[in-house]
Write an enzyme that holds these catalytic residues in place. Sequence first.
Site, PDB file in Angstrom:
ATOM      1  N   LEU A 130       0.801  -1.048   0.087  1.00 26.95           N
ATOM      2  CA  LEU A 130       0.101   0.099  -0.140  1.00 26.95           C
ATOM      3  C   LEU A 130       0.894   1.323  -0.059  1.00 26.95           C
ATOM      4  CD1 LEU A 130      -2.626  -1.041   2.640  1.00 26.95           C
ATOM      5  CD2 LEU A 130      -3.131  -0.594   0.228  1.00 26.95           C
ATOM      6  N   SER A 131       0.249   2.443  -0.429  1.00 29.44           N
ATOM      7  CA  SER A 131       1.043   3.645  -0.279  1.00 29.44           C
ATOM      8  C   SER A 131       1.272   4.035   1.328  1.00 29.44           C
ATOM      9  CB  SER A 131       0.019   4.726  -0.766  1.00 29.44           C
ATOM     10  OG  SER A 131       0.673   6.138  -0.674  1.00 29.44           O
ATOM     11  N   SER A 133       3.421   2.269   2.741  1.00 31.52           N
ATOM     12  CA  SER A 133       3.892   1.023   3.691  1.00 31.52           C
ATOM     13  C   SER A 133       5.644   0.850   3.708  1.00 31.52           C
ATOM     14  CB  SER A 133       3.480  -0.143   2.813  1.00 31.52           C
ATOM     15  OG  SER A 133       3.883  -0.284   1.546  1.00 31.52           O
ATOM     16  N   GLY A 134       6.074   1.982   2.962  1.00 32.89           N
ATOM     17  CA  GLY A 134       7.584   1.947   3.348  1.00 32.89           C
ATOM     18  C   GLY A 134       8.172   1.253   1.862  1.00 32.89           C
ATOM     19  N   LYS A 135       7.780   1.103   0.947  1.00 32.08           N
ATOM     20  CA  LYS A 135       8.567   0.503  -0.258  1.00 32.08           C
ATOM     21  C   LYS A 135       9.647   1.536  -0.706  1.00 32.08           C
ATOM     22  CE  LYS A 135       4.688   1.111  -2.775  1.00 32.08           C
ATOM     23  NZ  LYS A 135       3.862   1.639  -1.614  1.00 32.08           N
ATOM     24  N   SER A 203       1.570  -1.468  -7.214  1.00 35.59           N
ATOM     25  CA  SER A 203       1.292  -2.721  -8.225  1.00 35.59           C
ATOM     26  C   SER A 203       0.055  -3.394  -7.419  1.00 35.59           C
ATOM     27  CB  SER A 203       2.340  -3.416  -8.421  1.00 35.59           C
ATOM     28  OG  SER A 203       3.233  -3.565  -7.599  1.00 35.59           O
TER      29      SER A 203
END
Length: 299
Positions: A130-131, A133-135, A203
Amino acid sequence: MPTAIRAPGARVFGASGPRARTEGLGIATCRPGPSAARFGRAGSGPGPRLRLGGRPVPLAPVGAMEPPPTQQSRAAYVNGKADGAEGENLHQISTVGNSTNIKWHSCSVDKLDRQELLQQKGCVIWITGLSGSGKSTLACALSRGLHSRGKLTYVLDGDNVRHGLNSDLSFRAEDRAENIRRIGEVAKLFADAGVICIASLISPYRKDRSACRAMLPEGDFVEVFMDVPLQVCESRDPKGLYKLARAGKIKGFTGIDDPYEPPLDCEIVLQQKGSECASPYEMAEEVICFLEGKGYLRA
């Protein structure tokens, strides 16, 4: 006297003229050998020489640098038809999507050669979640950790790619699918170059992530799921997008009025349980340990 001027220390690959010198600024010319009249024929003598630092170095005959006849195409193709009697390579012409009359050209330097040069194996680390989430934070920490180990990486961040390559795409479902497809294709090229490519983007749909996985050889797609609850991501809201989505100012926002489909068979899951949250460095080390165990950090 035709000359080729190179910077000090640069390598000279070829030149022309009566002599070859590497003095001063590195002016280099070519001096033909005693059999220059027969240049390019087998058994023609020493042929032309290039002088490097006072030492003559023979140059390969022109004929030796050309592919043998068996490797040369004997038919030209126009609109998918052979422009010759034999047409024995007609099957090499193909149609992919809307692209017709195309042919894949191979190179003598392949992925294995590039991996040997880099002393690593090219692959794609696909970080999804999710936006908020720390990606992106993980992607940068992972890139830094691998860089410190002497490994070459490149980060494809979802927002960054939309600044250029995908700036023509919206956030509608069909455009999101095209966004993922393009990034998947670019990531595949990086992996083929021997680079460890880190793709970081929401994604949200499984089918799109699966399509990207299918682009690569088995094992070269490593899916990392940032399993962070929606309420945690919304409380972070680094870009203020959740607030706008809740107010109805953004439509089709993942997690609010558009679904996120969690991975079912990803390689790595990084969870946040309650208020406990590992640091980006710790999460990056977890991914690096996985890569080490799978042999991606050596050729």
